[in-house]
Design a protein around this motif. Structure first.
Motif, PDB file in Angstrom:
ATOM      1  N   TYR A   1       1.123  -5.635  25.903  1.00  0.00           N
ATOM      2  CA  TYR A   1       1.254  -4.799  27.099  1.00  0.00           C
ATOM      3  C   TYR A   1      -0.093  -4.496  27.760  1.00  0.00           C
ATOM      4  CZ  TYR A   1       6.069  -3.872  25.629  1.00  0.00           C
ATOM      5  OH  TYR A   1       7.387  -3.993  25.279  1.00  0.00           O
TER       6      TYR A   1
ATOM      7  N   LEU B   1       0.082  -4.103  31.504  1.00  0.00           N
ATOM      8  CA  LEU B   1       1.272  -3.432  32.018  1.00  0.00           C
ATOM      9  C   LEU B   1       0.970  -2.627  33.277  1.00  0.00           C
ATOM     10  CD1 LEU B   1       4.246  -2.682  31.740  1.00  0.00           C
ATOM     11  CD2 LEU B   1       3.573  -0.862  30.134  1.00  0.00           C
TER      12      LEU B   1
ATOM     13  N   GLY C   1       1.568  -4.485  36.273  1.00  0.00           N
ATOM     14  CA  GLY C   1       2.924  -4.945  36.519  1.00  0.00           C
ATOM     15  C   GLY C   1       3.320  -6.203  35.778  1.00  0.00           C
ATOM     16  N   ARG C   2       2.701  -6.455  34.641  1.00  0.00           N
ATOM     17  CA  ARG C   2       3.100  -7.643  33.875  1.00  0.00           C
ATOM     18  C   ARG C   2       2.761  -7.452  32.386  1.00  0.00           C
ATOM     19  NH1 ARG C   2      -0.999  -9.132  37.215  1.00  0.00           N
ATOM     20  NH2 ARG C   2      -3.007  -9.546  36.264  1.00  0.00           N
ATOM     21  N   PHE C   3       3.485  -8.178  31.560  1.00  0.00           N
ATOM     22  CA  PHE C   3       3.136  -8.286  30.150  1.00  0.00           C
ATOM     23  C   PHE C   3       3.511  -9.668  29.668  1.00  0.00           C
ATOM     24  CE2 PHE C   3       7.161  -5.681  30.146  1.00  0.00           C
ATOM     25  CZ  PHE C   3       8.024  -6.654  29.682  1.00  0.00           C
TER      26      PHE C   3
ATOM     27  N   VAL D   1       6.771  -6.147  36.797  1.00  0.00           N
ATOM     28  CA  VAL D   1       7.365  -5.139  35.916  1.00  0.00           C
ATOM     29  C   VAL D   1       7.123  -3.741  36.471  1.00  0.00           C
ATOM     30  CG1 VAL D   1       7.273  -4.125  33.604  1.00  0.00           C
ATOM     31  CG2 VAL D   1       7.062  -6.604  33.895  1.00  0.00           C
ATOM     32  N   ASP D   2       8.166  -2.933  36.500  1.00  0.00           N
ATOM     33  CA  ASP D   2       8.052  -1.517  36.832  1.00  0.00           C
ATOM     34  C   ASP D   2       7.578  -0.793  35.578  1.00  0.00           C
ATOM     35  OD1 ASP D   2       8.367   1.172  37.361  1.00  0.00           O
ATOM     36  OD2 ASP D   2      10.403   1.002  38.145  1.00  0.00           O
ATOM     37  N   GLU D   3       6.344  -0.315  35.606  1.00  0.00           N
ATOM     38  CA  GLU D   3       5.753   0.280  34.402  1.00  0.00           C
ATOM     39  C   GLU D   3       6.591   1.425  33.858  1.00  0.00           C
ATOM     40  OE1 GLU D   3       1.455   2.108  32.859  1.00  0.00           O
ATOM     41  OE2 GLU D   3       1.757   1.593  34.977  1.00  0.00           O
TER      42      GLU D   3
ATOM     43  N   HIS E   1       9.548  -0.105  31.785  1.00  0.00           N
ATOM     44  CA  HIS E   1       9.192  -1.374  31.140  1.00  0.00           C
ATOM     45  C   HIS E   1      10.095  -1.727  29.961  1.00  0.00           C
ATOM     46  CE1 HIS E   1       6.938   1.362  28.437  1.00  0.00           C
ATOM     47  NE2 HIS E   1       7.125   0.426  27.535  1.00  0.00           N
TER      48      HIS E   1
ATOM     49  N   TYR F   1      12.750  -4.058  31.127  1.00  0.00           N
ATOM     50  CA  TYR F   1      12.213  -5.409  31.341  1.00  0.00           C
ATOM     51  C   TYR F   1      11.988  -6.105  29.996  1.00  0.00           C
ATOM     52  CZ  TYR F   1      11.518  -4.300  36.284  1.00  0.00           C
ATOM     53  OH  TYR F   1      11.712  -3.986  37.612  1.00  0.00           O
ATOM     54  N   SER F   2      11.544  -5.355  28.995  1.00  0.00           N
ATOM     55  CA  SER F   2      11.375  -5.933  27.658  1.00  0.00           C
ATOM     56  C   SER F   2      12.707  -6.407  27.098  1.00  0.00           C
ATOM     57  CB  SER F   2      10.761  -4.897  26.711  1.00  0.00           C
ATOM     58  OG  SER F   2       9.464  -4.536  27.111  1.00  0.00           O
TER      59      SER F   2
END
Length: 231
Positions: free
Chosen positions: A120, A123, A126-128, A146-148, A151, A154-155
């Motif tokens: 993360y 994060l 906006g990405r991981f 990704v919406d922190e 998250h 999204y995971s």
């Protein structure tokens, strides 16, 4: 997903370190990963305490073809855990690296989160990304957009997507459009009721291949909170 394999010059392989209090038949001397790195990739404090009292090491290394990778890697993990169970040991997956906190009878290719962890570090941007899929000859995944604040949802979608990829690779190229269902997510997260989870709810994803970084870049078409998890 199409049948055009992603070009990736990676020979699938995995290495496990079985750490024990007493030496086994042979002892290997590769330096284990640092405690900080093991914690970073999800090893629990209970596992770290057990590891401190187990200084002896035996390695299990498997290299395989792309077509046989999933089953060879699964069997290598089972062999490592069986050896640990017989000798009160602790298993480290050196490919991630992370302590494998499972019993040998719990290993499942369907349970995707057994086979990767999530970094993360980016994060806030906006990405991981995943760590661990290269063992299967797959590119790692970068989930973008990704919406922190949400998250975890999204995971969960990532777990469902990896479940699909492990089942379909290398017969199907992951690049293109795909659909991740609530049932895929249940399998990916290891839900005991996955087989009866409804498939009606789903979210579309778009997958591109970044040849420079050798990663799959994934974006979601929609909000998982609405598409998958709304009441």
């Amino acid at each position: 997903m199409t049948a055009r394999p992603v070009p990736l010059d990676v020979e699938p392989s995995v290495m496990y370190a079985v750490m024990t209090t007493e030496p086994l038949e042979s002892e290997d001397l590769i330096a284990p990963p640092s405690p900080e790195l093991l914690r970073h990739y999800g090893s629990s404090e209970v596992a770290m305490r057990r590891l401190r009292s187990r200084p002896h090491q035996q390695l299990i290394l498997r290299q395989t073809t792309l077509e046989d990778a999933a089953f060879a890697i699964r069997d290598a993990r089972i062999d490592a855990l069986l050896l640990a169970e017989e000798n009160d040991g602790v298993v480290i997956d050196l490919s991630i690296p992370r302590v494998v906190e499972l019993r040998s009878d719990e290993v499942s290719l369907a349970h995707a989160t057994q086979w990767y962890t999530v970094d993360y570090q980016d994060l806030a941007d906006g990405r991981f990304r995943t760590v661990g899929l290269r063992s299967f000859g797959l590119p790692e995944i970068v989930l973008d957009g990704v919406d922190e604040s949400a998250h975890a949802m999204y995971s969960a979608v990532l777990a469902g997507l990896v479940h699909r990829l492990l089942a379909e690779w290398p017969a199907n190229d992951p690049v293109g459009e795909a659909t991740v269902t609530l049932r895929d997510i249940a399998y990916g997260l290891g839900d005991a009721q996955a087989a009866t989870t409804p498939k009606g709810r789903s979210i579309d994803v778009d997958i591109t291949y970044d040849a420079d970084d050798q990663v799959l870049v994934v974006t979601l078409d929609g909000d998982p909170a609405e598409s998958l998890f709304a009441p």
